[in-house]
Design a protein around this motif. Structure first.
Motif, short mmCIF file in Angstrom:
data_model
loop_
_atom_site.label_atom_id
_atom_site.label_comp_id
_atom_site.label_asym_id
_atom_site.label_seq_id
_atom_site.Cartn_x
_atom_site.Cartn_y
_atom_site.Cartn_z
N MET A 1 0.78 -0.74 0.20
CA MET A 1 0.17 -0.33 -0.09
C MET A 1 1.26 1.31 0.13
N SER A 2 0.84 2.08 -1.32
CA SER A 2 1.55 3.33 -1.30
C SER A 2 0.90 4.30 0.22
N LEU A 3 2.51 5.53 0.16
CA LEU A 3 1.93 6.65 1.11
C LEU A 3 0.64 7.19 1.16
N ALA A 4 0.43 7.37 -0.73
CA ALA A 4 -0.63 8.25 -1.28
C ALA A 4 -2.08 7.57 -0.72
N VAL A 5 -2.21 6.38 -0.99
CA VAL A 5 -3.34 6.12 -0.53
C VAL A 5 -3.46 5.48 0.66
N ILE A 6 -2.65 5.63 1.68
CA ILE A 6 -2.84 5.84 3.31
C ILE A 6 -2.88 7.00 3.21
N ALA A 7 -2.53 8.40 2.88
CA ALA A 7 -3.10 9.77 3.15
C ALA A 7 -4.11 9.95 2.83
N LEU A 8 -5.02 9.44 1.21
CA LEU A 8 -6.50 9.14 1.27
C LEU A 8 -7.03 8.90 1.60
N VAL A 9 -6.58 8.08 2.50
CA VAL A 9 -7.71 7.32 3.63
C VAL A 9 -7.00 8.40 4.72
N LEU A 10 -6.67 8.78 5.32
CA LEU A 10 -6.26 9.64 6.50
C LEU A 10 -7.79 10.80 6.21
N CYS A 11 -7.77 11.56 5.02
CA CYS A 11 -8.08 12.49 4.76
C CYS A 11 -9.88 11.98 3.76
N ALA A 12 -9.87 10.83 4.20
CA ALA A 12 -10.90 10.20 4.09
C ALA A 12 -11.96 10.61 5.69
N ALA A 13 -10.75 9.73 6.58
CA ALA A 13 -11.30 9.77 7.86
C ALA A 13 -11.47 11.21 8.51
N LEU A 14 -11.04 11.74 8.03
CA LEU A 14 -11.05 13.73 9.23
C LEU A 14 -12.26 13.86 8.36
N LEU A 15 -12.61 13.53 6.28
CA LEU A 15 -14.15 14.02 6.22
C LEU A 15 -15.32 13.76 6.87
N HIS A 16 -14.70 11.79 7.25
CA HIS A 16 -16.25 10.75 7.86
C HIS A 16 -16.74 12.33 9.59
N ALA A 17 -15.11 12.43 10.06
CA ALA A 17 -14.90 13.18 11.11
C ALA A 17 -15.96 14.27 11.22
N SER A 18 -15.72 15.39 10.37
CA SER A 18 -16.66 16.12 9.61
C SER A 18 -17.99 16.06 10.30
N TRP A 19 -18.32 15.09 8.24
CA TRP A 19 -19.73 14.79 8.37
C TRP A 19 -20.69 14.30 9.70
N ASN A 20 -19.76 13.34 10.46
CA ASN A 20 -20.09 13.40 12.09
C ASN A 20 -21.17 14.18 12.45
N ALA A 21 -19.63 15.00 12.88
CA ALA A 21 -20.27 16.02 13.55
C ALA A 21 -21.18 17.27 13.33
N LEU A 22 -20.87 17.70 12.11
CA LEU A 22 -22.62 17.90 11.19
C LEU A 22 -23.85 17.57 12.00
N LEU A 23 -23.97 16.45 11.33
CA LEU A 23 -24.46 14.95 12.13
C LEU A 23 -25.50 15.51 13.94
N LYS A 24 -24.36 15.81 14.98
CA LYS A 24 -24.72 15.18 16.54
C LYS A 24 -25.05 16.81 16.08
N SER A 25 -24.50 17.43 15.75
CA SER A 25 -24.66 19.10 16.22
C SER A 25 -26.44 19.62 15.89
N SER A 26 -27.16 18.39 14.53
CA SER A 26 -27.96 18.46 14.23
C SER A 26 -29.70 18.08 14.95
N GLY A 27 -30.58 18.63 15.34
CA GLY A 27 -31.67 18.74 16.40
C GLY A 27 -32.29 17.47 15.59
N ASP A 28 -32.61 17.48 14.97
CA ASP A 28 -33.68 16.32 14.10
C ASP A 28 -32.53 15.17 13.41
N ARG A 29 -32.21 14.40 14.10
CA ARG A 29 -31.02 13.81 13.16
C ARG A 29 -31.46 12.57 12.50
N LEU A 30 -32.64 12.02 12.32
CA LEU A 30 -32.99 10.90 11.75
C LEU A 30 -33.00 12.08 9.80
#
Length: 278
Positions: A1-30
């Motif tokens: 696995m190349s360093l580029a793949v690792i870096a992109l997956v870590l970017c995906a992790a940051l994006l995932h945390a970001s949209w979950n933070a948006l969901l957490k801050s929502s009043g109506d999560r559904l």
């Protein structure tokens, strides 16, 4: 696995945390999560228009994954409703890498070396240790979170196999997100007899933006599992909990305790082990 793949997956992790933070801050999560799936489905339309159809063998996995994603979404909402975000998110995300590794070994014949198992184990232990069990007598929240983690593992293994059969991981991702945009919307409208729109336009825009984030985040993961073992990618992806802890401390006013700092260090060490022995 190349360093580029690792870096992109870590970017995906940051994006995932970001949209979950948006969901957490929502009043109506559904409603918010439903809008997110709709936003992801709309953003995925160009992917299905401008790429070739997935190979026939992949369609079973696309449909199965869409069903599993719906189950994941419903249990995620339940876990957030009956348990704290700081408890549910780490348990759900932390339990999945080991489950993915076991599932990939059973269903895809993947074999991982001892260093990879150590890295996956460290990431999982670190993530789960971020969870704080306030009432050990009431386990309904942790059980819902662990069930969510089981759904994560199930759809990750499903998508790992399906994307490899599809011939084009981008096309696979596009069709998956388009199909995934329907079930939750139909469930919401059946329950509430209305469209999943919040009263504030800003919240609707944030939810739709979160959907685009989720498409980018998981699209990267689907592409990555065609190049590297599923368990390794899953463990790197779940470092999103590390980013979630930082986002919570910086933007949401959550405490970054010594226990959380230690857990973050364990997660980081696990990710480094995975990166060095790829």
């Amino acid at each position: 696995m190349s360093l580029a793949v690792i870096a992109l997956v870590l970017c995906a992790a940051l994006l995932h945390a970001s949209w979950n933070a948006l969901l957490k801050s929502s009043g109506d999560r559904l409603a918010s999560l439903t809008l997110m799936t709709i936003g992801a489905g709309i953003a995925a339309i160009p992917l299905v228009v401008f790429t070739p159809l997935p190979h026939a063998d992949a369609w079973f996995y696309i449909i199965l994954s869409a069903i599993l994603h719906t189950g994941y979404n419903l249990f995620l909402i339940r876990a957030y409703r009956i348990g704290d975000f700081g408890q549910s998110y780490p348990i759900a995300r932390g339990s999945s890498p080991l489950l993915v590794s076991i599932g990939a070994a059973i269903f895809a014949g993947e074999q991982m070396n001892s260093y990879t198992w150590i890295g996956v184990g460290l990431v999982s232990i670190g993530i789960i240790s971020l969870a704080h069990l306030k009432d050990r007598r009431n386990l309904s929240g942790p059980i819902a979170a662990f069930t969510t983690g089981a759904f994560i593992a199930a759809y990750t293994v499903t998508d790992g196999i399906g994307a490899r059969l599809a011939g084009n991981s981008i096309s696979y991702s596009g069709w998956l997100f388009v199909l995934d945009s329907f079930p939750l919307a139909l469930i919401f409208m059946w329950m509430h007899r209305r469209l999943p729109m919040a009263t504030e336009r800003k919240q609707n825009r944030l939810s739709l933006a979160g959907g685009v984030m989720s498409l980018l985040a998981y699209g990267i993961v689907i592409w990555a599992v065609t190049l590297a073992p599923m368990g390794t990618i899953s463990a790197l992806r779940e470092t999103s909990v590390l980013f979630a802890a930082l986002i919570g401390a910086i933007f949401l006013g959550e405490k970054l305790t010594m226990r959380r700092i230690f857990a973050c260090i364990v997660i980081t060490v696990g990710a480094i082990v995975l990166g060095m022995h790829r």
